[in-house]
Design a protein around this motif. Structure first.
Motif, PDB file in Angstrom:
ATOM      1  N   GLN A  21       0.828  -1.203   0.000  1.00 19.34           N
ATOM      2  CA  GLN A  21       0.000   0.000   0.000  1.00 19.34           C
ATOM      3  C   GLN A  21       0.865   1.257   0.000  1.00 19.34           C
ATOM      4  OE1 GLN A  21      -2.590  -0.413   3.387  1.00 19.34           O
ATOM      5  NE2 GLN A  21      -3.816  -2.027   2.451  1.00 19.34           N
ATOM      6  N   VAL A  22       1.958   1.204   0.793  1.00 20.48           N
ATOM      7  CA  VAL A  22       2.871   2.353   0.835  1.00 20.48           C
ATOM      8  C   VAL A  22       3.525   2.558  -0.523  1.00 20.48           C
ATOM      9  CG1 VAL A  22       5.035   3.207   1.821  1.00 20.48           C
ATOM     10  CG2 VAL A  22       3.308   2.206   3.309  1.00 20.48           C
ATOM     11  N   GLU A  23       3.918   1.447  -1.160  1.00 16.87           N
ATOM     12  CA  GLU A  23       4.527   1.536  -2.491  1.00 16.87           C
ATOM     13  C   GLU A  23       3.546   2.135  -3.497  1.00 16.87           C
ATOM     14  OE1 GLU A  23       5.953  -2.266  -3.613  1.00 16.87           O
ATOM     15  OE2 GLU A  23       7.528  -2.344  -2.073  1.00 16.87           O
ATOM     16  N   GLN A  24       2.290   1.692  -3.417  1.00 12.59           N
ATOM     17  CA  GLN A  24       1.270   2.239  -4.311  1.00 12.59           C
ATOM     18  C   GLN A  24       1.056   3.724  -4.051  1.00 12.59           C
ATOM     19  OE1 GLN A  24      -2.163  -0.210  -3.644  1.00 12.59           O
ATOM     20  NE2 GLN A  24      -1.330  -1.972  -4.749  1.00 12.59           N
ATOM     21  N   LEU A  25       1.063   4.081  -2.760  1.00  9.74           N
ATOM     22  CA  LEU A  25       0.905   5.487  -2.410  1.00  9.74           C
ATOM     23  C   LEU A  25       2.073   6.313  -2.932  1.00  9.74           C
ATOM     24  CD1 LEU A  25      -0.577   7.732  -0.883  1.00  9.74           C
ATOM     25  CD2 LEU A  25       0.657   7.048   1.182  1.00  9.74           C
ATOM     26  N   TYR A  26       3.285   5.778  -2.758  1.00 12.44           N
ATOM     27  CA  TYR A  26       4.470   6.475  -3.264  1.00 12.44           C
ATOM     28  C   TYR A  26       4.412   6.616  -4.786  1.00 12.44           C
ATOM     29  CZ  TYR A  26       6.978   6.427   1.207  1.00 12.44           C
ATOM     30  OH  TYR A  26       7.374   6.665   2.481  1.00 12.44           O
ATOM     31  N   ASN A  27       3.952   5.569  -5.458  1.00 15.30           N
ATOM     32  CA  ASN A  27       3.840   5.633  -6.917  1.00 15.30           C
ATOM     33  C   ASN A  27       2.858   6.727  -7.342  1.00 15.30           C
ATOM     34  OD1 ASN A  27       5.650   3.522  -7.271  1.00 15.30           O
ATOM     35  ND2 ASN A  27       4.050   1.960  -7.322  1.00 15.30           N
ATOM     36  N   THR A  28       1.743   6.818  -6.588  1.00 19.76           N
ATOM     37  CA  THR A  28       0.758   7.860  -6.892  1.00 19.76           C
ATOM     38  C   THR A  28       1.345   9.242  -6.635  1.00 19.76           C
ATOM     39  OG1 THR A  28      -1.036   6.359  -6.266  1.00 19.76           O
ATOM     40  CG2 THR A  28      -1.554   8.704  -6.345  1.00 19.76           C
ATOM     41  N   MET A  29       2.046   9.362  -5.500  1.00 21.25           N
ATOM     42  CA  MET A  29       2.659  10.649  -5.161  1.00 21.25           C
ATOM     43  C   MET A  29       3.724  11.033  -6.191  1.00 21.25           C
ATOM     44  SD  MET A  29       2.992   9.919  -1.047  1.00 21.25           S
ATOM     45  CE  MET A  29       3.600  11.506  -0.526  1.00 21.25           C
ATOM     46  N   ASP A  30       4.516  10.048  -6.601  1.00 24.85           N
ATOM     47  CA  ASP A  30       5.567  10.316  -7.594  1.00 24.85           C
ATOM     48  C   ASP A  30       4.965  10.667  -8.953  1.00 24.85           C
ATOM     49  OD1 ASP A  30       7.359   9.774  -5.628  1.00 24.85           O
ATOM     50  OD2 ASP A  30       7.866   7.760  -6.323  1.00 24.85           O
ATOM     51  N   VAL A  66      14.624  14.344 -14.636  1.00 23.57           N
ATOM     52  CA  VAL A  66      14.079  13.356 -13.691  1.00 23.57           C
ATOM     53  C   VAL A  66      14.442  13.751 -12.263  1.00 23.57           C
ATOM     54  CG1 VAL A  66      14.129  11.442 -15.335  1.00 23.57           C
ATOM     55  CG2 VAL A  66      16.121  11.892 -13.880  1.00 23.57           C
ATOM     56  N   LEU A  67      13.575  13.328 -11.338  1.00 25.25           N
ATOM     57  CA  LEU A  67      13.840  13.487  -9.900  1.00 25.25           C
ATOM     58  C   LEU A  67      14.485  12.215  -9.384  1.00 25.25           C
ATOM     59  CD1 LEU A  67      10.391  14.988  -8.898  1.00 25.25           C
ATOM     60  CD2 LEU A  67      12.556  16.151  -8.488  1.00 25.25           C
ATOM     61  N   ASN A  68      15.599  12.335  -8.672  1.00 24.30           N
ATOM     62  CA  ASN A  68      16.177  11.114  -8.104  1.00 24.30           C
ATOM     63  C   ASN A  68      15.401  10.728  -6.836  1.00 24.30           C
ATOM     64  OD1 ASN A  68      17.142  12.764  -6.071  1.00 24.30           O
ATOM     65  ND2 ASN A  68      19.172  11.858  -6.044  1.00 24.30           N
ATOM     66  N   LYS A  69      15.694   9.556  -6.292  1.00 24.71           N
ATOM     67  CA  LYS A  69      14.933   8.988  -5.183  1.00 24.71           C
ATOM     68  C   LYS A  69      14.902   9.922  -3.976  1.00 24.71           C
ATOM     69  CE  LYS A  69      14.866   4.978  -2.084  1.00 24.71           C
ATOM     70  NZ  LYS A  69      15.547   3.703  -1.721  1.00 24.71           N
ATOM     71  N   LEU A  77      10.279  15.891  -1.412  1.00 20.59           N
ATOM     72  CA  LEU A  77       9.109  16.646  -1.891  1.00 20.59           C
ATOM     73  C   LEU A  77       7.768  16.024  -1.491  1.00 20.59           C
ATOM     74  CD1 LEU A  77      10.318  17.542  -5.506  1.00 20.59           C
ATOM     75  CD2 LEU A  77      10.131  19.091  -3.555  1.00 20.59           C
ATOM     76  N   ARG A  78       7.737  14.734  -1.239  1.00 19.68           N
ATOM     77  CA  ARG A  78       6.463  14.069  -0.939  1.00 19.68           C
ATOM     78  C   ARG A  78       5.681  14.715   0.201  1.00 19.68           C
ATOM     79  NH1 ARG A  78       9.248   8.241  -1.303  1.00 19.68           N
ATOM     80  NH2 ARG A  78       9.129   7.905  -3.560  1.00 19.68           N
TER      81      ARG A  78
END
Length: 386
Positions: free
Chosen positions: A197-206, A224-227, A233-234
């Protein structure tokens, strides 16, 4: 760590250790058994009651078949002399044994079923010459038949109870560990699900960050933005003004830094967003200033009255006194009655409510805990509903 739970060992071995203390006249206790884990025939013995160390006695090929026959034939309890035991050759020479041991059946064998090989695990009790704890014995140190019957019943029942106890404890621990593993597995599954879920949230945020970044890209540019920059920024995704400003500044800085560089890709690094925290601080400062009371409000009588009530309420709480109108009125710099407080708040209820709504961070004690102020707010809400 030397100490451990007795159920960590096989029940028959734990029982063997306990068996050495069942009777004072025991010299030692042995065990013939089949290890279900290894499939090997074993001969164990405990000589010392204090440390209860298990000794492994080698089983030679010449006696292993005799031991197997002995384990299959024995059922319940039986008395033997030393020389009748199938591993007699492994013991001390016959000439060193006294009459109590070698002739008169002074060894008690008690068998319990072994489900692995359908034979019996045999506990072997060796008695010392002095068996006076069972009552008077004959001058030749021979145990009477009646005494042997008592010993046999006592050891059989005790041994059975001990063995059952160890088996039940072992089963209980297995059940406990199974439940614990189930809880841990469930917990781990939840953790894995939360990670997804966190990964999905991060993907949405990214994805949102990429959308904002695309607004500042020129045709043919790869930015591009690096990790680490994404992580920085999140937390600010809820503030698009800040986000646009930060990314715009970072893109301009990166273009300047990469001017004349033939590299096709431009990476936005965390250092390019050094002004983000400054922007956040500026916005927070502006918010604090906006919430501060203006000079006109501070100068009004009702504002000052609310300040005095809050100060009085704070003093009463620190002194452990009740927050009543009487106590608050007495604590004011110019004491007034409870009725006077009620009249003043009632006559200026509109102004009181406006100030409470305008400055939500002020007068936190009286707005929630001082009944006259609470009443003013409740009446205002009722009027809105009506």
């Amino acid at each position: 760590m030397n100490n451990q739970f007795n159920f960590l060992d096989r029940p028959v071995l734990s029982t063997l250790r306990d068996a050495t203390n069942l009777l004072h006249s025991l010299d030692r206790v042995g065990l013939l058994c089949r290890n279900a884990e290894t499939g090997k025939l074993e001969h164990k013995q405990v000589n010392d009651k204090e440390n209860q160390a298990l000794l492994d006695i080698d089983i030679t090929k010449t006696v292993s078949d005799d031991i197997e026959i002995f384990r299959k034939k024995l059922k319940g309890a039986q008395w033997y002399s030393i020389d009748e035991l199938p591993f007699y050759a492994l013991n001390e020479p016959l000439e060193e044994l006294d009459i109590f041991h070698e002739i008169l059946k002074s060894v008690l064998c008690i068998g319990f079923p072994n489900n692995y090989d359908r034979a019996y695990d045999v506990f072997i009790f060796y008695f010392r010459t002095d068996a006076s704890e069972f009552g008077p014995i004959r001058s030749d140190n021979v145990l009477e038949t009646s005494q042997k019957m008592v010993i046999e019943r006592l050891l059989s029942s005790s041994l059975k109870a001990i063995l059952n106890s160890h088996q039940e404890n072992r089963r209980a621990m297995f059940d406990f560990n199974e439940q614990l593993r189930g809880l841990l597995d469930e917990r781990q599954n939840k953790i894995e699900e939360q990670k997804k879920q966190v990964e999905q949230l991060y993907n949405t945020m990214d994805s949102v960050l990429s959308t904002v970044l695309n607004k500042y890209k020129r045709d043919g540019e790869i930015i591009v933005l690096n990790k680490e920059a994404k992580e920085l920024l999140r937390p600010h995704l809820g503030n698009f003004t800040l986000l646009y400003k930060s990314i715009s500044n970072a893109v301009n800085f990166a273009r300047t830094l990469n001017f004349g560089n033939p590299a096709k890709e431009i990476k936005l690094l965390p250092d390019y967003f050094s002004d983000t925290e400054l922007i956040v601080k500026e916005e927070n400062t502006d918010t604090v200033v906006a919430l501060q009371a203006d000079a006109y409000s501070v100068d009004t009588k009702i504002y000052r009255f609310l300040e005095e009530l809050e100060h009085a309420a704070d003093q009463l709480i620190k002194n452990g006194q009740k927050l009543t109108s009487v106590n608050v009125g007495h604590t004011l710099s110019q004491p007034i009655t409870a009725a006077a407080i009620s009249d003043k708040l009632k006559n200026h209820s509109r102004k009181v409510n406006l100030l409470l709504q305008q400055y939500p961070q002020q007068w936190k004690i009286i707005r929630y805990r001082f009944r006259p102020i609470v009443n003013v707010q409740e009446r205002a809400n009722q009027d809105k509903v009506a």
